[in-house]
Design a protein around this motif. Structure first.
Motif, PDB file in Angstrom:
ATOM      1  N   ARG A 233       4.080  22.310  -9.011  1.00 29.98           N
ATOM      2  CA  ARG A 233       2.451  22.827  -7.749  1.00 29.98           C
ATOM      3  C   ARG A 233       2.333  22.160  -8.184  1.00 29.98           C
ATOM      4  NH1 ARG A 233      -0.021  26.490 -10.461  1.00 29.98           N
ATOM      5  NH2 ARG A 233       0.569  25.751 -12.628  1.00 29.98           N
ATOM      6  N   SER A 234       2.778  20.677  -8.787  1.00 28.31           N
ATOM      7  CA  SER A 234       1.428  19.274  -8.312  1.00 28.31           C
ATOM      8  C   SER A 234       1.554  17.999  -7.981  1.00 28.31           C
ATOM      9  CB  SER A 234       1.260  18.415 -10.151  1.00 28.31           C
ATOM     10  OG  SER A 234       0.914  20.038 -10.877  1.00 28.31           O
ATOM     11  N   VAL A 235       0.808  18.026  -6.926  1.00 25.10           N
ATOM     12  CA  VAL A 235       1.174  16.445  -5.935  1.00 25.10           C
ATOM     13  C   VAL A 235      -0.344  15.296  -6.144  1.00 25.10           C
ATOM     14  CG1 VAL A 235       1.738  16.472  -3.099  1.00 25.10           C
ATOM     15  CG2 VAL A 235       2.477  18.076  -4.448  1.00 25.10           C
ATOM     16  N   MET A 236       0.544  14.766  -6.187  1.00 24.49           N
ATOM     17  CA  MET A 236      -0.416  13.274  -6.641  1.00 24.49           C
ATOM     18  C   MET A 236      -0.101  12.025  -5.088  1.00 24.49           C
ATOM     19  SD  MET A 236      -0.066  10.379  -9.307  1.00 24.49           S
ATOM     20  CE  MET A 236      -0.765   9.131  -9.084  1.00 24.49           C
ATOM     21  N   SER A 237      -1.556  11.905  -4.963  1.00 26.97           N
ATOM     22  CA  SER A 237      -0.889  11.267  -3.955  1.00 26.97           C
ATOM     23  C   SER A 237      -2.215   9.509  -4.571  1.00 26.97           C
ATOM     24  CB  SER A 237      -2.044  11.821  -2.373  1.00 26.97           C
ATOM     25  OG  SER A 237      -2.982  11.600  -2.601  1.00 26.97           O
ATOM     26  N   VAL A 238      -1.913   8.469  -3.797  1.00 27.76           N
ATOM     27  CA  VAL A 238      -2.701   7.437  -4.173  1.00 27.76           C
ATOM     28  C   VAL A 238      -2.488   6.456  -2.987  1.00 27.76           C
ATOM     29  CG1 VAL A 238      -2.824   4.640  -5.525  1.00 27.76           C
ATOM     30  CG2 VAL A 238      -1.211   7.379  -5.858  1.00 27.76           C
ATOM     31  N   ASN A 239      -3.762   6.155  -2.741  1.00 26.48           N
ATOM     32  CA  ASN A 239      -4.442   4.978  -1.823  1.00 26.48           C
ATOM     33  C   ASN A 239      -4.741   3.991  -2.290  1.00 26.48           C
ATOM     34  OD1 ASN A 239      -6.643   5.395  -1.670  1.00 26.48           O
ATOM     35  ND2 ASN A 239      -6.501   7.341  -0.865  1.00 26.48           N
ATOM     36  N   SER A 240      -5.322   2.173  -1.237  1.00 28.65           N
ATOM     37  CA  SER A 240      -6.503   1.343  -2.409  1.00 28.65           C
ATOM     38  C   SER A 240      -7.326   1.527  -2.647  1.00 28.65           C
ATOM     39  CB  SER A 240      -6.700   0.310  -0.756  1.00 28.65           C
ATOM     40  OG  SER A 240      -7.489   0.668  -0.248  1.00 28.65           O
ATOM     41  N   MET A 241      -8.104   2.839  -2.653  1.00 28.37           N
ATOM     42  CA  MET A 241      -8.945   2.964  -3.733  1.00 28.37           C
ATOM     43  C   MET A 241      -9.212   4.207  -5.282  1.00 28.37           C
ATOM     44  SD  MET A 241     -11.862   1.959  -0.381  1.00 28.37           S
ATOM     45  CE  MET A 241     -13.460   1.922  -1.944  1.00 28.37           C
ATOM     46  N   ASN A 242      -8.238   5.943  -4.394  1.00 25.79           N
ATOM     47  CA  ASN A 242      -8.685   6.957  -5.096  1.00 25.79           C
ATOM     48  C   ASN A 242      -7.557   7.189  -5.492  1.00 25.79           C
ATOM     49  OD1 ASN A 242     -11.615   6.645  -4.457  1.00 25.79           O
ATOM     50  ND2 ASN A 242     -10.757   6.855  -2.014  1.00 25.79           N
ATOM     51  N   SER A 243      -7.500   7.820  -5.766  1.00 22.44           N
ATOM     52  CA  SER A 243      -6.038   8.585  -6.309  1.00 22.44           C
ATOM     53  C   SER A 243      -6.959   9.989  -5.935  1.00 22.44           C
ATOM     54  CB  SER A 243      -5.399   8.418  -7.665  1.00 22.44           C
ATOM     55  OG  SER A 243      -4.451   9.449  -8.181  1.00 22.44           O
TER      56      SER A 243
ATOM     57  N   SER B 120       0.909  -1.211  -0.111  1.00 22.78           N
ATOM     58  CA  SER B 120       0.079   0.135  -0.167  1.00 22.78           C
ATOM     59  C   SER B 120       0.870   1.238   0.253  1.00 22.78           C
ATOM     60  CB  SER B 120      -1.040  -0.059   1.346  1.00 22.78           C
ATOM     61  OG  SER B 120      -1.876  -1.091   1.275  1.00 22.78           O
ATOM     62  N   SER B 121       2.106   1.476  -1.019  1.00 18.54           N
ATOM     63  CA  SER B 121       2.930   2.374  -1.293  1.00 18.54           C
ATOM     64  C   SER B 121       3.246   2.816  -2.285  1.00 18.54           C
ATOM     65  CB  SER B 121       3.882   1.797  -0.009  1.00 18.54           C
ATOM     66  OG  SER B 121       4.893   1.024  -0.898  1.00 18.54           O
ATOM     67  N   SER B 122       3.403   3.722  -2.751  1.00 15.31           N
ATOM     68  CA  SER B 122       3.307   4.629  -3.817  1.00 15.31           C
ATOM     69  C   SER B 122       4.664   5.079  -4.383  1.00 15.31           C
ATOM     70  CB  SER B 122       2.002   5.193  -4.429  1.00 15.31           C
ATOM     71  OG  SER B 122       2.269   6.461  -3.407  1.00 15.31           O
ATOM     72  N   ASN B 123       4.987   5.260  -5.690  1.00 15.38           N
ATOM     73  CA  ASN B 123       6.769   5.948  -5.643  1.00 15.38           C
ATOM     74  C   ASN B 123       6.800   6.814  -6.964  1.00 15.38           C
ATOM     75  OD1 ASN B 123       8.109   4.923  -3.615  1.00 15.38           O
ATOM     76  ND2 ASN B 123       7.969   2.870  -4.527  1.00 15.38           N
ATOM     77  N   SER B 124       7.376   7.684  -6.966  1.00 14.94           N
ATOM     78  CA  SER B 124       7.253   8.370  -8.279  1.00 14.94           C
ATOM     79  C   SER B 124       7.443   7.709  -9.723  1.00 14.94           C
ATOM     80  CB  SER B 124       8.047   9.812  -7.590  1.00 14.94           C
ATOM     81  OG  SER B 124       8.294  10.603  -7.318  1.00 14.94           O
ATOM     82  N   CYS B 125       6.940   7.925 -11.081  1.00 13.20           N
ATOM     83  CA  CYS B 125       7.694   7.511 -12.144  1.00 13.20           C
ATOM     84  C   CYS B 125       9.355   7.882 -12.560  1.00 13.20           C
ATOM     85  CB  CYS B 125       6.632   7.277 -13.727  1.00 13.20           C
ATOM     86  SG  CYS B 125       4.969   6.658 -12.186  1.00 13.20           S
ATOM     87  N   PHE B 126       9.872   7.346 -12.949  1.00 14.57           N
ATOM     88  CA  PHE B 126      10.903   7.861 -13.725  1.00 14.57           C
ATOM     89  C   PHE B 126      10.827   8.579 -15.010  1.00 14.57           C
ATOM     90  CE2 PHE B 126      11.507   3.795 -14.585  1.00 14.57           C
ATOM     91  CZ  PHE B 126      11.604   3.818 -16.240  1.00 14.57           C
ATOM     92  N   PHE B 127       9.877   7.823 -15.674  1.00 15.43           N
ATOM     93  CA  PHE B 127      10.556   8.779 -16.745  1.00 15.43           C
ATOM     94  C   PHE B 127       9.264   9.636 -16.792  1.00 15.43           C
ATOM     95  CE2 PHE B 127       7.405   5.182 -16.492  1.00 15.43           C
ATOM     96  CZ  PHE B 127       5.927   5.307 -15.998  1.00 15.43           C
ATOM     97  N   ILE B 128       8.183  10.404 -15.910  1.00 21.77           N
ATOM     98  CA  ILE B 128       7.887  11.606 -16.123  1.00 21.77           C
ATOM     99  C   ILE B 128       7.879  12.382 -15.013  1.00 21.77           C
ATOM    100  CG2 ILE B 128       5.148  12.506 -15.807  1.00 21.77           C
ATOM    101  CD1 ILE B 128       4.282   9.590 -16.797  1.00 21.77           C
ATOM    102  N   THR B 129       8.021  13.795 -16.058  1.00 25.08           N
ATOM    103  CA  THR B 129       8.390  14.900 -14.988  1.00 25.08           C
ATOM    104  C   THR B 129       7.452  15.913 -14.383  1.00 25.08           C
ATOM    105  OG1 THR B 129      10.570  14.765 -16.131  1.00 25.08           O
ATOM    106  CG2 THR B 129       9.670  17.153 -14.829  1.00 25.08           C
ATOM    107  N   GLU B 130       7.095  15.562 -13.181  1.00 24.54           N
ATOM    108  CA  GLU B 130       6.025  16.182 -12.808  1.00 24.54           C
ATOM    109  C   GLU B 130       6.483  17.382 -11.943  1.00 24.54           C
ATOM    110  OE1 GLU B 130       4.715  14.328  -8.923  1.00 24.54           O
ATOM    111  OE2 GLU B 130       4.370  12.251  -9.713  1.00 24.54           O
ATOM    112  N   SER B 131       4.959  18.373 -12.189  1.00 20.53           N
ATOM    113  CA  SER B 131       5.255  20.005 -12.202  1.00 20.53           C
ATOM    114  C   SER B 131       5.796  20.206 -10.350  1.00 20.53           C
ATOM    115  CB  SER B 131       4.612  20.601 -12.548  1.00 20.53           C
ATOM    116  OG  SER B 131       4.426  22.163 -12.281  1.00 20.53           O
TER     117      SER B 131
END
Length: 244
Positions: A85-95, A72-83
């Motif tokens: 000002r944009s913060v993404m989070s993930v859990n078991s049902m939602n993002s 139940s953990s998440s890591n950033s994708c190395f092939f996409i550069t995030e802004s």
């Protein structure tokens, strides 16, 4: 390999891309912080992406996480550069995707997707609309103008109806005054006519009584003369005899 599959799916070359129903429209002002949400149905560890699309342009990846179902953990994708000002989070049902200090360039259609095997599963979409402050002011001004116009219309209607009611009441009172005046005049005329008729009847009765009295008097005079005539004749005859 995964990056190539994502690219093919984004331009519509992958065999099947499934989508769900459209989401909501979110409105924000410049400088606000906005958080967008979507659901996923991952049963195996995989990638979850946030995409943005404006007009008819090709969707652009704005954020990505690799979600591990087991931990139940998440890591950033190395092939996409995030802004920043944009913060993404993930859990078991939602993002979720939080955009800080939004501006007009952040307007667009946002949705998340997950890679399950060779398919891209798209979740519900959210349209983010950034309104300019002058538009908000204009909208408020229009609302206030509409309220003032409505109040003015109501005031005019009240005045018009009030004037109509006053005119009708005045006409009714005038008509009532005319009726009462006519009735009074009619009553006075009737009383005057009755008085004249009574006076005429009284005069006729007095004339009739005087005439009747005069006739009786004449009759009495006639009777008296007739009663006195034999004596006068007798006296004359006797005087004549004495002379002879």
């Amino acid at each position: 390999m995964s990056a190539m599959a994502l690219l093919l799916c984004s331009i519509g070359v992958l065999s099947v891309c499934l989508s769900s129903q459209a989401g909501l429209t979110v409105e924000a002002e410049p400088g606000d912080d906005v958080t967008l949400w979507c659901q996923h149905s991952l049963t195996l560890s995989s990638y979850i992406f946030w995409l943005k699309q404006t007009n008819i342009s090709v969707p652009v990846y704005t954020a990505c996480k690799y979600y591990s179902v087991s931990s139940s953990s998440s890591n950033s994708c190395f092939f996409i550069t995030e802004s920043n000002r944009s913060v993404m989070s993930v859990n078991s049902m939602n993002s979720s995707l939080t955009i800080t200090a939004v501006n007009h360039s952040d307007s667009g259609l946002y949705y998340c997707s997950s890679l399950e095997g060779k398919y891209m599963i798209f979740s519900n979409t959210t349209y983010l609309q950034i309104r300019e402050r002058n538009e908000i002011f204009s909208k408020n001004t229009d609302t206030a103008t509409e309220a003032v116009c409505t109040a003015n219309v109501v005031t005019v209607l009240v005045l018009v109806f009030g004037a109509v009611i006053v005119v009708l009441l005045s006409a009714l009172l005038f008509l009532l005054f005319i009726i009462l005046k006519y009735r009074k005049q009619f009553r006075e005329d009737s009383d005057s006519k009755l008085k004249e008729e009574k006076e005429e009847q009284d005069g006729e009765m007095m004339n009739y009584a005087a005439l009747n009295f005069s006739n009786k008097k004449n009759r009495r005079s006639h009777r008296r003369v007739e009663a006195e005539d034999p004596n006068i004749i007798y006296s004359s005859v006797r005087q004549w005899d004495l002379v002879q």
